[in-house]
Design a protein around this motif. Structure first.
Motif, PDB file in Angstrom:
ATOM      1  N   MET A  21       0.633  -1.179  -0.157  1.00 24.10           N
ATOM      2  CA  MET A  21       0.072   0.019   0.045  1.00 24.10           C
ATOM      3  C   MET A  21       0.714   1.289  -0.002  1.00 24.10           C
ATOM      4  O   MET A  21       1.787   1.246   0.957  1.00 24.10           O
ATOM      5  CB  MET A  21      -0.903   0.103   1.319  1.00 24.10           C
ATOM      6  CG  MET A  21      -1.947   1.121   1.378  1.00 24.10           C
ATOM      7  SD  MET A  21      -3.068   1.216   2.742  1.00 24.10           S
ATOM      8  CE  MET A  21      -4.209  -0.425   2.350  1.00 24.10           C
ATOM      9  N   SER A  22       0.559   2.449  -0.894  1.00 29.43           N
ATOM     10  CA  SER A  22       1.382   3.417  -1.086  1.00 29.43           C
ATOM     11  C   SER A  22       1.088   4.347   0.196  1.00 29.43           C
ATOM     12  O   SER A  22       0.229   4.192   0.819  1.00 29.43           O
ATOM     13  CB  SER A  22       1.041   4.234  -2.201  1.00 29.43           C
ATOM     14  OG  SER A  22      -0.161   4.577  -2.130  1.00 29.43           O
ATOM     15  N   ASN A  23       2.054   5.348   0.475  1.00 31.23           N
ATOM     16  CA  ASN A  23       1.865   6.383   1.249  1.00 31.23           C
ATOM     17  C   ASN A  23       0.326   7.024   1.055  1.00 31.23           C
ATOM     18  O   ASN A  23      -0.258   7.511   2.020  1.00 31.23           O
ATOM     19  CB  ASN A  23       2.851   7.269   1.190  1.00 31.23           C
ATOM     20  CG  ASN A  23       4.221   6.588   1.919  1.00 31.23           C
ATOM     21  OD1 ASN A  23       4.258   5.847   2.570  1.00 31.23           O
ATOM     22  ND2 ASN A  23       5.475   7.270   1.419  1.00 31.23           N
ATOM     23  N   LEU A  24       0.053   7.280  -0.361  1.00 34.02           N
ATOM     24  CA  LEU A  24      -1.076   8.121  -0.554  1.00 34.02           C
ATOM     25  C   LEU A  24      -2.252   7.106   0.118  1.00 34.02           C
ATOM     26  O   LEU A  24      -3.176   7.538   0.595  1.00 34.02           O
ATOM     27  CB  LEU A  24      -1.280   8.294  -1.909  1.00 34.02           C
ATOM     28  CG  LEU A  24      -2.630   8.916  -2.411  1.00 34.02           C
ATOM     29  CD1 LEU A  24      -2.801  10.088  -1.746  1.00 34.02           C
ATOM     30  CD2 LEU A  24      -2.442   9.003  -4.162  1.00 34.02           C
ATOM     31  N   ASP A  25      -1.880   5.874  -0.173  1.00 36.64           N
ATOM     32  CA  ASP A  25      -3.053   5.121  -0.107  1.00 36.64           C
ATOM     33  C   ASP A  25      -3.493   4.759   1.675  1.00 36.64           C
ATOM     34  O   ASP A  25      -4.681   5.023   2.174  1.00 36.64           O
ATOM     35  CB  ASP A  25      -2.876   3.531  -0.216  1.00 36.64           C
ATOM     36  CG  ASP A  25      -3.170   3.491  -1.780  1.00 36.64           C
ATOM     37  OD1 ASP A  25      -3.873   4.290  -2.446  1.00 36.64           O
ATOM     38  OD2 ASP A  25      -2.575   2.638  -2.505  1.00 36.64           O
TER      39      ASP A  25
ATOM     40  N   MET B  58     -11.858  16.229  -1.777  1.00 35.92           N
ATOM     41  CA  MET B  58     -12.606  17.583  -2.240  1.00 35.92           C
ATOM     42  C   MET B  58     -13.985  17.158  -1.325  1.00 35.92           C
ATOM     43  O   MET B  58     -14.381  18.083  -0.512  1.00 35.92           O
ATOM     44  CB  MET B  58     -12.853  17.563  -3.496  1.00 35.92           C
ATOM     45  CG  MET B  58     -11.441  18.200  -4.273  1.00 35.92           C
ATOM     46  SD  MET B  58     -12.057  18.334  -6.085  1.00 35.92           S
ATOM     47  CE  MET B  58     -12.972  19.437  -6.306  1.00 35.92           C
ATOM     48  N   ALA B  59     -14.437  16.067  -1.643  1.00 39.59           N
ATOM     49  CA  ALA B  59     -15.709  15.685  -0.877  1.00 39.59           C
ATOM     50  C   ALA B  59     -15.564  15.656   0.648  1.00 39.59           C
ATOM     51  O   ALA B  59     -16.440  15.951   1.399  1.00 39.59           O
ATOM     52  CB  ALA B  59     -16.135  14.279  -1.315  1.00 39.59           C
ATOM     53  N   SER B  60     -14.416  15.066   1.113  1.00 37.28           N
ATOM     54  CA  SER B  60     -14.177  15.185   2.432  1.00 37.28           C
ATOM     55  C   SER B  60     -14.220  16.465   3.257  1.00 37.28           C
ATOM     56  O   SER B  60     -14.700  16.679   4.379  1.00 37.28           O
ATOM     57  CB  SER B  60     -12.948  14.368   2.835  1.00 37.28           C
ATOM     58  OG  SER B  60     -12.922  13.029   2.434  1.00 37.28           O
ATOM     59  N   PHE B  61     -13.513  17.600   2.438  1.00 41.63           N
ATOM     60  CA  PHE B  61     -13.641  18.895   3.036  1.00 41.63           C
ATOM     61  C   PHE B  61     -15.048  19.323   3.353  1.00 41.63           C
ATOM     62  O   PHE B  61     -15.447  19.732   4.644  1.00 41.63           O
ATOM     63  CB  PHE B  61     -13.057  19.814   2.088  1.00 41.63           C
ATOM     64  CG  PHE B  61     -11.665  20.165   2.172  1.00 41.63           C
ATOM     65  CD1 PHE B  61     -11.149  20.773   3.527  1.00 41.63           C
ATOM     66  CD2 PHE B  61     -10.825  19.965   1.199  1.00 41.63           C
ATOM     67  CE1 PHE B  61      -9.970  20.979   3.840  1.00 41.63           C
ATOM     68  CE2 PHE B  61      -9.291  20.419   1.375  1.00 41.63           C
ATOM     69  CZ  PHE B  61      -9.011  20.971   2.619  1.00 41.63           C
TER      70      PHE B  61
ATOM     71  N   ASP C 246      -9.051   9.499  -6.084  1.00 41.09           N
ATOM     72  CA  ASP C 246      -8.621  10.159  -4.564  1.00 41.09           C
ATOM     73  C   ASP C 246      -8.920  11.577  -4.586  1.00 41.09           C
ATOM     74  O   ASP C 246      -8.825  12.075  -3.617  1.00 41.09           O
ATOM     75  CB  ASP C 246      -7.088   9.874  -4.686  1.00 41.09           C
ATOM     76  CG  ASP C 246      -6.682   8.265  -4.684  1.00 41.09           C
ATOM     77  OD1 ASP C 246      -7.683   7.513  -4.046  1.00 41.09           O
ATOM     78  OD2 ASP C 246      -5.902   7.830  -5.195  1.00 41.09           O
ATOM     79  N   LEU C 247      -8.570  12.514  -5.651  1.00 35.29           N
ATOM     80  CA  LEU C 247      -8.908  13.888  -5.312  1.00 35.29           C
ATOM     81  C   LEU C 247     -10.336  14.231  -5.141  1.00 35.29           C
ATOM     82  O   LEU C 247     -10.678  14.942  -4.325  1.00 35.29           O
ATOM     83  CB  LEU C 247      -8.365  14.490  -6.821  1.00 35.29           C
ATOM     84  CG  LEU C 247      -8.759  16.020  -7.033  1.00 35.29           C
ATOM     85  CD1 LEU C 247      -7.810  16.715  -5.651  1.00 35.29           C
ATOM     86  CD2 LEU C 247      -8.265  16.510  -8.182  1.00 35.29           C
TER      87      LEU C 247
ATOM     88  N   ASN D 123      -3.090  18.595   4.016  1.00 33.12           N
ATOM     89  CA  ASN D 123      -1.648  17.666   3.862  1.00 33.12           C
ATOM     90  C   ASN D 123      -1.840  16.840   2.780  1.00 33.12           C
ATOM     91  O   ASN D 123      -0.774  16.620   1.895  1.00 33.12           O
ATOM     92  CB  ASN D 123      -1.399  16.964   5.261  1.00 33.12           C
ATOM     93  CG  ASN D 123      -0.871  18.022   6.295  1.00 33.12           C
ATOM     94  OD1 ASN D 123      -0.616  18.995   6.241  1.00 33.12           O
ATOM     95  ND2 ASN D 123      -1.077  17.194   7.328  1.00 33.12           N
ATOM     96  N   LEU D 124      -3.135  16.113   2.377  1.00 33.18           N
ATOM     97  CA  LEU D 124      -2.914  15.230   1.303  1.00 33.18           C
ATOM     98  C   LEU D 124      -2.724  15.983  -0.122  1.00 33.18           C
ATOM     99  O   LEU D 124      -2.229  15.383  -0.846  1.00 33.18           O
ATOM    100  CB  LEU D 124      -4.571  14.653   1.430  1.00 33.18           C
ATOM    101  CG  LEU D 124      -4.347  12.975   1.921  1.00 33.18           C
ATOM    102  CD1 LEU D 124      -5.774  12.690   2.306  1.00 33.18           C
ATOM    103  CD2 LEU D 124      -3.867  12.021   1.046  1.00 33.18           C
ATOM    104  N   LEU D 125      -3.310  17.161  -0.121  1.00 39.41           N
ATOM    105  CA  LEU D 125      -3.285  17.951  -1.450  1.00 39.41           C
ATOM    106  C   LEU D 125      -2.000  18.546  -1.523  1.00 39.41           C
ATOM    107  O   LEU D 125      -1.518  18.534  -2.667  1.00 39.41           O
ATOM    108  CB  LEU D 125      -4.194  19.076  -1.150  1.00 39.41           C
ATOM    109  CG  LEU D 125      -5.900  18.667  -1.269  1.00 39.41           C
ATOM    110  CD1 LEU D 125      -6.792  19.901  -1.166  1.00 39.41           C
ATOM    111  CD2 LEU D 125      -6.314  18.004  -2.845  1.00 39.41           C
ATOM    112  N   ALA D 126      -1.508  18.954  -0.265  1.00 45.38           N
ATOM    113  CA  ALA D 126      -0.318  19.529  -0.644  1.00 45.38           C
ATOM    114  C   ALA D 126       1.043  18.725  -0.786  1.00 45.38           C
ATOM    115  O   ALA D 126       2.150  18.856  -1.698  1.00 45.38           O
ATOM    116  CB  ALA D 126       0.227  20.243   0.658  1.00 45.38           C
TER     117      ALA D 126
END
Length: 236
Positions: free
Chosen positions: A1-5, A80-83, A75-76, A64-67
């Motif tokens: 699993m990647s860091n993003l995941d 966005m939905a999570s915000f 994923d994007l 942090n995820l976006l930056a």
């Protein structure tokens, strides 16, 4: 699993925790109202700080995820939905907290007949069912389940429309308790807003999962290009 995941999974876990906390706040509010439990109402106001704290954590996670990971595609959309979901959940928590403060201001238990006449049990039951649908839709990514809240929200809107005349009747028959009837009326208003915010969350879930923006469909319908049915689907 990647860091993003890993970061996406952590964000999902935090949102689930916030959903659980907010729904729990509403359930406690119903119990506090039914039994005039001031200690339980006080507990809701104390827990509000935990809701606010978790909201800030989730906001920071999204930033942090976006930056740091520059997510794309689904994923994007999820970030966005999570915000927006995070903001809506925090506002639902605010309404639960306001209801608890009304209960603390009652000064005495409300009679069951008045609560029944105002349809507060039905209002709470419908609001909590909507929250459960959203909870499960988020876990299972089931957009059909998310869409069910649109129909349930109509029930809340109907009770809200009837609340003014019922409140007037109750006050006319018992002027001495005017303030408490107005508190009950305000609780109806708060729960109606909870329904609106839950519906917003459903729209964000559908956006994330299906890449559909229902708000744009509604705008299109207003321009004469079709109408939405009760489940938010566009009719031709």
């Amino acid at each position: 699993m990647s860091n993003l995941d890993n970061e996406i999974k952590l964000l999902k876990d935090n949102i689930l925790e916030l959903m659980f906390m907010v729904k729990n706040q509403l359930e406690k509010g119903q119990r506090a109202l039914d039994s005039f439990d001031e200690e339980l109402a006080e507990e809701i106001t104390i827990n509000e700080k935990r809701v606010d704290s978790l909201e800030l954590t989730i906001d920071r996670d999204c930033e942090n995820l976006l930056a740091l990971y520059n997510p794309v595609a689904v994923d994007l959309r999820f970030v966005m939905a999570s915000f927006k979901i995070n903001s809506d959940l925090e506002r639902i928590g605010d309404h639960a907290n306001s209801i608890a403060k009304y209960i603390l201001d009652f000064g005495e238990a409300m009679d069951e007949e008045s609560i029944k006449k105002m349809q507060l049990d039905k209002m709470y039951k419908t609001s909590l069912r909507m929250m459960s649908n959203i909870f499960n839709a988020f876990i299972t990514e089931d957009t059909d389940l998310a869409r069910k809240v649109f129909k349930l929200d109509k029930t809340l809107n109907q009770i809200n429309r009837e609340a003014s005349s019922i409140t007037t009747e109750l006050i006319s028959a018992d002027v001495e308790h005017t303030q408490n009837y107005l508190y009950l009326f305000s609780i109806i208003r708060k729960l109606e807003r909870v329904g609106d915010l839950t519906k917003n969350i459903a729209e964000e879930l559908i956006f994330y999962i299906e890449a559909k923006v229902l708000k744009h469909q509604k705008m299109k319908s207003k321009n004469g290009n079709g109408t939405n049915d009760e489940n938010g689907n566009e009719e031709k």
